[in-house]
Design an enzyme around this catalytic site. Structure first.
Site, mmCIF file in Angstrom:
data_model
loop_
_atom_site.group_PDB
_atom_site.id
_atom_site.type_symbol
_atom_site.label_atom_id
_atom_site.label_comp_id
_atom_site.label_asym_id
_atom_site.label_seq_id
_atom_site.Cartn_x
_atom_site.Cartn_y
_atom_site.Cartn_z
ATOM 1 N N CYS A 31 7.158 6.823 2.565
ATOM 2 C CA CYS A 31 5.866 6.602 1.822
ATOM 3 C C CYS A 31 4.781 7.424 2.766
ATOM 4 O O CYS A 31 4.816 7.240 3.903
ATOM 5 C CB CYS A 31 5.497 5.098 1.734
ATOM 6 N N ASP A 32 3.756 7.879 1.803
ATOM 7 C CA ASP A 32 2.715 8.712 2.657
ATOM 8 C C ASP A 32 1.598 7.945 3.014
ATOM 9 O O ASP A 32 0.587 8.268 3.728
ATOM 10 C CB ASP A 32 2.366 9.920 2.129
ATOM 11 N N HIS A 70 4.406 -0.861 1.517
ATOM 12 C CA HIS A 70 2.823 -1.353 1.083
ATOM 13 C C HIS A 70 2.498 -2.671 1.155
ATOM 14 O O HIS A 70 1.987 -3.428 0.420
ATOM 15 C CB HIS A 70 2.963 -0.990 -0.714
ATOM 16 N N TYR A 74 -2.726 -1.583 1.210
ATOM 17 C CA TYR A 74 -2.287 -2.257 -0.240
ATOM 18 C C TYR A 74 -2.259 -3.639 -0.008
ATOM 19 O O TYR A 74 -1.957 -4.366 -1.043
ATOM 20 C CB TYR A 74 -0.681 -1.441 -0.253
ATOM 21 N N ARG A 93 -7.158 3.098 -12.714
ATOM 22 C CA ARG A 93 -6.736 4.222 -11.902
ATOM 23 C C ARG A 93 -6.067 5.286 -12.729
ATOM 24 O O ARG A 93 -6.019 6.400 -12.289
ATOM 25 C CB ARG A 93 -6.004 3.650 -10.598
#
Length: 440
Positions: free
Chosen positions: A169-170, A199, A264, A284
């Site tokens: 995950c970036d 997250h 997150y 979003r």
């Protein structure tokens, strides 16, 4: 030097040109002979391939690039498979966000009910991808970006335990880039200690050239969150969603100042604030479709009409991170990254089969997780609740169990009550009839 064959599963993604450009920018260190794009949406992939081919021609016309809907053609003999599936596309992402919001609950693509809906859509296709890799490219490593990464990783751990896959995950990388701006250093000078789930984690220390800068960061972020000094000068032209998220870091840090929270975590720790900050009619997903997606497809249309190549995309951390991880595997570089790995005692007081996000050294044989100290009861309690929610959701999907799906939703901290959780679950079942297994 060996050259590598790369397959990109989810070749029609708006991120694909950026990933390919990241590969081309590393052509000396990481020589690629072939790139194959694979997607089930043939027309979308055809369009994205047009601009991706231009990127390859600009940097290295000797690289063969192709696009296909045939898994055998895509994966046979590949060295790496970069996976970035978005099952249902942005149309379903919009439903993931708006259905919860209509019930006063967080609507987000990877967290809360939206992420759970996305996870239920993604489990089956990701298991299928693992099977394609096993059949056509048994020596390949899958480097997986497909979200929600925690749910996908748990399903693969449970159902395909021998798969050669790294789940990444970036998001933490993006946070580290901003930390580097705040403390005035280069990104590659930073090393972090971190624990949690994807997250759902915390930075416990941040080092620059071996020196802790945690105190300095905590002081700044308690006041400004992750909004950098440069961003503060021009908030009007910054990404509004990320400005809100980075500002909310300060709110969480004031409540719990021990560690630096993942941005997150806002969806779980301050969900009421998140719902109040959002426009449930324009989420979003709408912003992504109207900006990043529109910009790319406008540039593709311009290319088709005029033959003129305008990028209409950026490389960003998404592209550079996946390439860096692949290089560490390819050349046994043992670089340290934050990865999603099976715990197996790395965090001593969490279950061995938890898919945790922690530092690990990436070698040609796979990840070597860093062993951490036991975590405090508050963090352990939060993580175990979220972990139980994710595990139950995977079981619900694999078993077709409505009761386990409801239990998964009931455990998720984004819901104010079980009654609301049931309402949202039932509405998401209706919206996902085409994608979810039947729940009985």
């Amino acid at each position: 030097m060996k050259t590598f064959k790369i397959a990109v599963a989810g070749g029609g993604s708006t991120y694909t040109p950026g990933i390919v450009k990241a590969l081309m920018l590393k052509k000396q260190e990481f020589p690629v002979s072939e790139i194959r794009l694979y997607d089930i949406n043939e027309e979308r992939q055809r369009k994205v391939a047009l601009i991706t081919e231009k990127v390859v021609q600009e940097f290295n016309p000797n690289v063969k690039i192709s696009a296909t809907t045939d898994p055998k053609q895509a994966f046979e003999g590949a060295d790496f498979i970069f996976a970035q599936l978005r099952v249902g596309g942005n149309a379903m992402r919009e439903k993931d966000e708006k259905i919860p919001f209509s019930n006063g609950v967080v609507g987000q693509e990877t967290c809360g009910p939206g992420g759970m809906a996305y996870g239920m859509r993604t489990i089956g296709p990701m298991l299928e991808l693992c099977d394609f890799a096993a059949e056509y490219a048994p020596d390949a490593w899958i480097i997986n970006y497909s979200n929600p990464a925690a749910i996908v990783a748990e399903a693969i751990r449970k159902m395909r335990p021998n798969a050669r896959i790294l789940n990444i995950c970036d998001m933490p990388i993006g946070m580290m880039l901003r930390m580097a701006e705040i403390i005035g250093c280069e990104y590659d000078e930073i090393e972090v200690d971190y624990f949690g789930l994807n997250h759902f984690g915390w930075f416990t220390d941040v080092y620059v050239k071996g020196e802790s800068r945690m105190g300095e960061l905590r002081e700044y972020m308690s006041e400004h969150g992750l909004v950098t000094p440069e961003q503060s000068k021009d908030l009007q032209h910054s990404d509004i969603d990320w400005i809100k998220a980075h500002t909310n870091v300060a709110k969480m840090l004031k409540l719990f100042p021990e560690y630096l929270p993942s941005s997150y975590l806002q969806y779980y720790l301050i969900p009421k604030t998140i719902v109040e900050q959002q426009n449930p009619e324009y989420t979003r997903a709408n912003r992504v479709m109207d900006n990043r997606e529109q910009n790319l497809f406008d540039s593709i249309e311009h290319l088709e009409q005029t033959g003129e190549f305008k990028e209409g995309f950026k490389v960003g951390v998404h592209g550079t991170f996946i390439v860096d991880v692949a290089m560490s595997i390819a050349f046994d570089q043992r670089k340290r990254f934050l990865l999603i790995v099976e715990n197996n005692g790395a965090i001593p007081n969490l279950p061995a089969d938890a898919m945790v996000e922690i530092p690990a050294y990436v070698t040609s044989r796979g990840p070597e997780p860093v062993r951490l100290e036991p975590i405090g009861l508050f963090y352990k309690g939060l993580i175990e609740q979220q972990l139980a929610s994710e595990k139950l959701l995977v079981e619900a999907s694999l078993e077709g169990s409505y009761q386990k799906a409801l239990q998964a939703f009931a455990l998720n901290k984004t819901f104010p009550s079980v009654e609301v959780a049931k309402t949202v679950l039932d509405e998401l079942i209706e919206a996902n009839k085409e994608f979810w297994p039947a729940l009985n």
